[in-house]
Design a protein around this motif. Structure first.
Motif, PDB file in Angstrom:
ATOM      1  N   ASN A 345     -84.813  78.443  99.931  1.00  0.00           N
ATOM      2  CA  ASN A 345     -86.249  78.640 100.111  1.00  0.00           C
ATOM      3  C   ASN A 345     -86.721  79.799  99.220  1.00  0.00           C
ATOM      4  O   ASN A 345     -86.451  80.962  99.492  1.00  0.00           O
ATOM      5  N   TYR A 346     -87.430  79.462  98.140  1.00  0.00           N
ATOM      6  CA  TYR A 346     -87.918  80.459  97.179  1.00  0.00           C
ATOM      7  C   TYR A 346     -89.426  80.618  97.282  1.00  0.00           C
ATOM      8  O   TYR A 346     -90.072  81.007  96.312  1.00  0.00           O
ATOM      9  N   SER A 347     -90.002  80.300  98.425  1.00  0.00           N
ATOM     10  CA  SER A 347     -91.451  80.111  98.445  1.00  0.00           C
ATOM     11  C   SER A 347     -92.260  81.363  98.792  1.00  0.00           C
ATOM     12  O   SER A 347     -93.383  81.259  99.247  1.00  0.00           O
ATOM     13  N   ALA A 348     -91.691  82.543  98.572  1.00  0.00           N
ATOM     14  CA  ALA A 348     -92.497  83.759  98.749  1.00  0.00           C
ATOM     15  C   ALA A 348     -92.070  84.822  97.749  1.00  0.00           C
ATOM     16  O   ALA A 348     -90.898  84.915  97.398  1.00  0.00           O
ATOM     17  N   HIS A 349     -93.043  85.580  97.291  1.00  0.00           N
ATOM     18  CA  HIS A 349     -92.741  86.745  96.473  1.00  0.00           C
ATOM     19  C   HIS A 349     -93.787  87.819  96.741  1.00  0.00           C
ATOM     20  O   HIS A 349     -94.805  87.581  97.381  1.00  0.00           O
ATOM     21  N   ILE A 350     -93.486  89.003  96.251  1.00  0.00           N
ATOM     22  CA  ILE A 350     -94.336  90.144  96.572  1.00  0.00           C
ATOM     23  C   ILE A 350     -94.369  91.079  95.365  1.00  0.00           C
ATOM     24  O   ILE A 350     -93.386  91.157  94.618  1.00  0.00           O
ATOM     25  N   GLY A 351     -95.509  91.709  95.146  1.00  0.00           N
ATOM     26  CA  GLY A 351     -95.616  92.639  94.026  1.00  0.00           C
ATOM     27  C   GLY A 351     -96.408  93.870  94.447  1.00  0.00           C
ATOM     28  O   GLY A 351     -97.176  93.825  95.413  1.00  0.00           O
ATOM     29  N   ALA A 352     -96.219  94.978  93.749  1.00  0.00           N
ATOM     30  CA  ALA A 352     -96.941  96.200  94.092  1.00  0.00           C
ATOM     31  C   ALA A 352     -97.012  97.118  92.884  1.00  0.00           C
ATOM     32  O   ALA A 352     -96.279  96.944  91.910  1.00  0.00           O
ATOM     33  N   GLU A 353     -97.898  98.088  92.978  1.00  0.00           N
ATOM     34  CA  GLU A 353     -97.992  99.121  91.948  1.00  0.00           C
ATOM     35  C   GLU A 353     -97.176 100.327  92.393  1.00  0.00           C
ATOM     36  O   GLU A 353     -97.008 100.572  93.584  1.00  0.00           O
ATOM     37  N   TYR A 462     -88.939  71.179 104.148  1.00  0.00           N
ATOM     38  CA  TYR A 462     -88.814  72.439 104.876  1.00  0.00           C
ATOM     39  C   TYR A 462     -88.914  72.160 106.375  1.00  0.00           C
ATOM     40  O   TYR A 462     -89.337  71.081 106.796  1.00  0.00           O
ATOM     41  N   ASP A 463     -88.572  73.156 107.180  1.00  0.00           N
ATOM     42  CA  ASP A 463     -88.789  73.031 108.619  1.00  0.00           C
ATOM     43  C   ASP A 463     -89.352  74.340 109.173  1.00  0.00           C
ATOM     44  O   ASP A 463     -89.642  75.282 108.421  1.00  0.00           O
ATOM     45  N   ASP A 464     -89.503  74.360 110.466  1.00  0.00           N
ATOM     46  CA  ASP A 464     -90.094  75.511 111.142  1.00  0.00           C
ATOM     47  C   ASP A 464     -89.281  76.791 110.897  1.00  0.00           C
ATOM     48  O   ASP A 464     -89.832  77.888 110.769  1.00  0.00           O
ATOM     49  N   ASN A 465     -87.963  76.632 110.836  1.00  0.00           N
ATOM     50  CA  ASN A 465     -87.091  77.790 110.582  1.00  0.00           C
ATOM     51  C   ASN A 465     -87.440  78.445 109.235  1.00  0.00           C
ATOM     52  O   ASN A 465     -87.470  79.665 109.107  1.00  0.00           O
ATOM     53  N   ASP A 466     -87.709  77.588 108.238  1.00  0.00           N
ATOM     54  CA  ASP A 466     -88.049  78.108 106.904  1.00  0.00           C
ATOM     55  C   ASP A 466     -89.363  78.871 106.925  1.00  0.00           C
ATOM     56  O   ASP A 466     -89.514  79.889 106.256  1.00  0.00           O
ATOM     57  N   GLU A 467     -90.340  78.353 107.695  1.00  0.00           N
ATOM     58  CA  GLU A 467     -91.648  79.009 107.775  1.00  0.00           C
ATOM     59  C   GLU A 467     -91.527  80.387 108.428  1.00  0.00           C
ATOM     60  O   GLU A 467     -92.123  81.364 107.975  1.00  0.00           O
ATOM     61  N   LYS A 468     -90.730  80.446 109.499  1.00  0.00           N
ATOM     62  CA  LYS A 468     -90.540  81.727 110.196  1.00  0.00           C
ATOM     63  C   LYS A 468     -89.831  82.726 109.289  1.00  0.00           C
ATOM     64  O   LYS A 468     -90.145  83.913 109.275  1.00  0.00           O
ATOM     65  N   MET A 469     -88.859  82.221 108.544  1.00  0.00           N
ATOM     66  CA  MET A 469     -88.099  83.089 107.645  1.00  0.00           C
ATOM     67  C   MET A 469     -88.986  83.640 106.522  1.00  0.00           C
ATOM     68  O   MET A 469     -88.927  84.804 106.155  1.00  0.00           O
ATOM     69  N   LYS A 470     -89.831  82.786 106.014  1.00  0.00           N
ATOM     70  CA  LYS A 470     -90.757  83.182 104.952  1.00  0.00           C
ATOM     71  C   LYS A 470     -91.679  84.308 105.449  1.00  0.00           C
ATOM     72  O   LYS A 470     -91.907  85.294 104.761  1.00  0.00           O
ATOM     73  N   LYS A 471     -92.167  84.117 106.668  1.00  0.00           N
ATOM     74  CA  LYS A 471     -93.057  85.107 107.274  1.00  0.00           C
ATOM     75  C   LYS A 471     -92.306  86.433 107.434  1.00  0.00           C
ATOM     76  O   LYS A 471     -92.841  87.506 107.153  1.00  0.00           O
ATOM     77  N   TYR A 473     -89.740  87.506 105.691  1.00  0.00           N
ATOM     78  CA  TYR A 473     -89.523  88.113 104.377  1.00  0.00           C
ATOM     79  C   TYR A 473     -90.748  88.926 103.967  1.00  0.00           C
ATOM     80  O   TYR A 473     -90.643  90.079 103.551  1.00  0.00           O
ATOM     81  N   VAL A 474     -91.919  88.307 104.122  1.00  0.00           N
ATOM     82  CA  VAL A 474     -93.156  88.988 103.721  1.00  0.00           C
ATOM     83  C   VAL A 474     -93.346  90.259 104.552  1.00  0.00           C
ATOM     84  O   VAL A 474     -93.654  91.331 104.019  1.00  0.00           O
ATOM     85  N   GLU A 475     -93.100  90.167 105.857  1.00  0.00           N
ATOM     86  CA  GLU A 475     -93.267  91.342 106.729  1.00  0.00           C
ATOM     87  C   GLU A 475     -92.286  92.453 106.367  1.00  0.00           C
ATOM     88  O   GLU A 475     -92.660  93.619 106.236  1.00  0.00           O
ATOM     89  N   LYS A 490     -99.069  93.170  97.340  1.00  0.00           N
ATOM     90  CA  LYS A 490     -99.620  91.821  97.517  1.00  0.00           C
ATOM     91  C   LYS A 490     -98.488  90.808  97.636  1.00  0.00           C
ATOM     92  O   LYS A 490     -97.683  90.664  96.708  1.00  0.00           O
ATOM     93  N   ALA A 491     -98.440  90.126  98.756  1.00  0.00           N
ATOM     94  CA  ALA A 491     -97.439  89.076  98.952  1.00  0.00           C
ATOM     95  C   ALA A 491     -98.100  87.731  98.725  1.00  0.00           C
ATOM     96  O   ALA A 491     -99.273  87.543  99.037  1.00  0.00           O
ATOM     97  N   GLU A 492     -97.361  86.824  98.146  1.00  0.00           N
ATOM     98  CA  GLU A 492     -97.879  85.475  97.952  1.00  0.00           C
ATOM     99  C   GLU A 492     -96.853  84.473  98.443  1.00  0.00           C
ATOM    100  O   GLU A 492     -95.674  84.594  98.143  1.00  0.00           O
ATOM    101  N   THR A 493     -97.333  83.511  99.197  1.00  0.00           N
ATOM    102  CA  THR A 493     -96.441  82.432  99.603  1.00  0.00           C
ATOM    103  C   THR A 493     -96.958  81.145  98.981  1.00  0.00           C
ATOM    104  O   THR A 493     -98.142  81.029  98.669  1.00  0.00           O
ATOM    105  N   ASN A 494     -96.071  80.200  98.770  1.00  0.00           N
ATOM    106  CA  ASN A 494     -96.510  78.925  98.210  1.00  0.00           C
ATOM    107  C   ASN A 494     -95.824  77.794  98.966  1.00  0.00           C
ATOM    108  O   ASN A 494     -95.056  78.032  99.903  1.00  0.00           O
ATOM    109  N   HIS A 495     -96.128  76.592  98.587  1.00  0.00           N
ATOM    110  CA  HIS A 495     -95.493  75.442  99.222  1.00  0.00           C
ATOM    111  C   HIS A 495     -94.756  74.628  98.180  1.00  0.00           C
ATOM    112  O   HIS A 495     -94.849  73.406  98.141  1.00  0.00           O
TER     113      HIS A 495
END
Lengths: 571, 187
Positions: A345-353, A462-471, A473-475, A490-495
């Protein structure tokens, strides 16, 4: 006539056949020829010779007609492969175009393929981490898939074996989640990465930011020079093919090594239709191919067969290898062949200054890409509402500050300024997904490919487990970045569809029980022991490490076992 | 011969590939795969590119043939709908020039060209995502954005820029993760 046929069959008989010439197939050929076997390697695509067939490798950016961009007609005709991050003017010739090998998407799946000698080993991101018992023990502890039939101690010496030859850079970090290996010097973290590494170590128990371990010759040993490879020159143009052999690819390493033994016959343009099973002899006797130039069917024979066609094509070949004994595909007594496919599952990334660190920049380029955060979730015990966890890429960078606002003389002069701008930091997730029976591939009952072989019908999601994991990761990363003082996070998730991670695995999984798995602990088909599967198809679970190094280790280990069994007369 | 000289020589041998549209010397129209471009349209785009990246002590858009790159990218790498919007915007731009100065862009002074193109720009100090303070149509703003974007892309990826201004290294042969910045050049 009879004699002619006998002679012809003899000419087409080898000790071993390897299907596929990529990451794992190259290793199979190298190990088998090292042990003195006469080997036929079948590759469905064209040959790509090291250096000679890297047409773009020494091109400057301005020498590309569209400066790297793909023509719109190509993009529009290839929506699938166009989504791959490396599908640009410098490497597009190493990717399979959408129409070339059609498949059915019951659910959206971006199947990214490289049909040529070397396969995707030319194109991979070269990240190489060992698995640990937290990974091999995962399914048993957490109650999914089936138990892996091996543990870390079984594979550890084979990791060492392949690492020494491939050349892996890294530090001995001493983490039990990510066992140390046989390392060449690591590519160091830069100022901000080092700061973040220290901050995380000081503030988060069990979380580490380390130099990414990668298959680059930071300081080659004799064994690498013997392969004709040289030190990595930090070009980071790897996807074009490296004239220095600075990173590991089958083209630069295993395939030419095996060819130099004089025992390897390489046959490109050979699409494998099926593995031939002889009902009378009770074993596999060879492979049936279609020559893509002549469209003729031909057969080749061998005592053992290694299937290394890349995860999904290996499933396709086994499913299409039907006989009286195996009406549902070779080795498929259990009915699990094609099922329990999983991915990353590569569907989230995050960036910052990043503020500060103005006294530092970087010079040259980092082939490792930066840092790596090994899995820290649910490692020692289950602690979240989802199973398993994720690893993270972590990278900080700083370029020249250019304003793209304005026109005219001042604007033009500004584009040439060599004043460093602020640092930025980024991360992406690499999550483990849970193999399930409902994530599967099968032969399409109606549609055929241009060679008359059934198309692969893919149904993976994907399944529910992947969605929870993505969330999570962002947190977690948001919190870690905030705690480190990074700004404007700034975090970005995609599908993005499964497949675009190019880490599809499973379908012919290993296991202890023939009733629930296809392969035994030696990657040997339970019910057809002279056939071995050592690519991604064999994976029981996915963990969250990049998988190629593990395929290499499994392959070398399986060859060792296969030859020992041959010598004992067991296969 | 050191590595740097060797690479420079290699670059000279390889050269760069300029791709010209099929344009005959007697015809004022250039034929591309997806569209035809009149002489006036070619001149307009070239004039705009030269206004954005002018010749100074160093080469400008005309010297570097950036207009040819713009047309190539518009032809090969642009969606049909965006091509149509580009030509619509170009028509509106010509009207805008006429309305503002009562002449063609080619006949405008450098100051007039600068002043007009500046209306497509944000004001200095505006926020990053601020829009320029004009009431132009989407296509008109888009036309300028495309010409400017491709001009800058072509310039910063040109052989000149990548060998003389900010030198691109094909073979760095090093990664220094802690590179000290002593005097960060100030604007």
């Amino acid at each position: 006539m009879a004699n002619l046929n006998v002679d012809s069959a003899k000419e087409r008989t080898y000790d071993a056949i390897v299907i596929g010439s990529g990451m794992s197939g190259g290793w199979a050929a190298k190990e088998l020829t090292d042990k003195g076997l006469k080997v036929l390697m079948l590759e469905r695509g064209r040959d790509v010779k090291h250096i000679k067939d890297y047409p773009t490798t020494n091109m400057y950016p301005w020498e590309f007609k569209h400066r790297g961009e793909m023509p719109m007609k190509v993009q529009e005709a290839n929506p699938i492969v166009n989504r791959c991050y490396a599908f640009h003017e410098d490497a597009a010739h190493f990717f399979v175009k959408d129409a070339e090998h059609p498949y059915v998407q019951t659910k959206p799946f971006d199947w990214i393929r490289g049909y040529q000698v070397g396969g995707k080993s030319l194109l991979w991101a070269r990240q190489t981490q060992r698995w640990s018992d937290f990974d091999f023990g995962g399914p048993a502890r957490d109650g999914f898939a089936v138990d892996w039939p091996i543990r870390y101690k079984d594979i550890a010496p084979w990791y060492s074996h392949v690492e020494k030859f491939a050349g892996i850079s890294g530090n001995r970090d001493g983490l039990d989640t990510l066992p140390d290996g046989e390392f060449l010097p690591a590519f160091p973290l830069n100022a901000v990465e080092t700061y973040f590494s220290k901050h995380v170590k000081d503030h988060y128990k069990g979380r580490y930011v380390i130099s990414a371990r990668c298959a680059h010759l930071s300081k080659p040993n004799q064994i690498h020079l013997d392969q004709g490879r040289a030190q990595c020159q930090e070009r980071t143009l790897c996807q074009r093919g490296c004239p220095f052999g600075g990173y590991f690819s089958a083209n630069a390493s295993t395939v030419p090594w095996a060819l130099r033994s004089g025992k390897l016959t390489l046959r490109p343009y050979s699409v494998v239709e099926s593995v031939i099973y002889d009902d009378n002899k009770g074993k596999a006797t060879g492979v049936r191919i279609i020559d893509t130039n002549t469209k003729q069917t031909e057969e080749y024979y061998a005592r053992i067969i290694f299937v290394n066609a890349a995860a999904l094509n290996t499933n396709l070949i086994l499913l299409n290898s039907k006989s009286k004994r195996f009406p549902n595909g070779l080795g498929n007594d259990s009915g699990v062949l094609g099922k329990y496919v999983a991915f990353h599952n590569y569907s989230a990334h995050i960036g910052a200054e990043v503020e500060g660190f103005e006294e530092w920049a970087t010079d040259g380029r980092n082939p490792a890409g930066g840092g790596y955060i090994p899995r820290f979730r649910n490692v020692y015990k289950q602690e979240t509402d989802f199973l398993r966890g994720y690893a993270c890429g972590l990278y900080a960078y700083r370029g020249f500050k250019h304003s793209y606002e304005g026109i005219g003389e001042d604007f033009k002069a500004g584009l040439s300024k060599k004043e460093y701008g602020p640092w930025r930091v980024g991360s992406h997730m690499m999550g483990e997904t849970i193999p399930k029976e409902s994530n599967f591939v099968k032969l399409d009952p109606n549609l055929k490919d241009p060679w008359g072989i059934p198309q692969l019908n893919i149904s993976v999601d994907y399944d529910d487990n992947d969605e929870k994991m993505k969330k999570d990761y962002v947190e977690q990363l948001t919190e870690m970045f905030t705690s480190a003082g990074f700004k404007n996070i700034k975090a970005e998730t995609n599908h993005q569809a499964p497949g675009l991670d190019i880490h599809e695995m499973g379908g012919a999984r290993m296991g202890n029980d023939p009733k629930t798995s296809i392969l035994n602990k030696w990657n040997q088909v339970h019910s057809c022991p002279n056939v071995f599967v050592t690519d991604g198809a064999s994976m029981t679970s996915t963990s969250c490490q990049n998988p190629s190094l593990t395929y290499m280790a499994f392959t070398a280990r399986a060859v060792d076992h296969a030859v020992s069994e041959m010598n004992k007369g067991n296969i | 011969m050191d590595r740097r000289t060797a690479l420079k020589n290699l670059a000279l041998v390889i050269g760069s590939t300029a791709l010209l549209p099929r344009c005959t010397s007697h015809s004022s129209v250039a034929h591309f795969n997806s569209f035809d471009v009149t002489y006036d349209q070619q001149s307009l785009v070239l004039d705009m590119a030269e206004t954005i990246i002018p010749k100074t002590a160093t080469p400008g858009a005309t010297d570097l043939g950036l207009d040819k790159f713009i047309w190539l990218m518009l032809d090969d790498c642009t969606k049909t709908d965006d091509q149509k919007a580009f030509f619509k915007g170009m028509g509106e731009f010509s009207d805008l020039v006429k309305k503002t100065y009562n002449k063609d862009f080619a006949d405008c002074t450098k100051q007039e060209k600068m002043a007009l193109l500046s209306t497509f720009e944000k004001k200095p100090g505006d926020k990053k995502d601020a829009k320029p303070a004009n009431n132009y149509s989407k296509e008109l703003n888009g036309f300028f954005g495309t010409v400017k974007g491709l001009t800058v892309f072509g310039y910063t990826e040109s052989q000149y820029f990548m060998t003389k201004e900010i030198v691109y290294e094909l073979v760095p042969g090093r990664y220094n993760a802690m590179y000290p910045v002593k005097n960060n050049m100030k604007a």
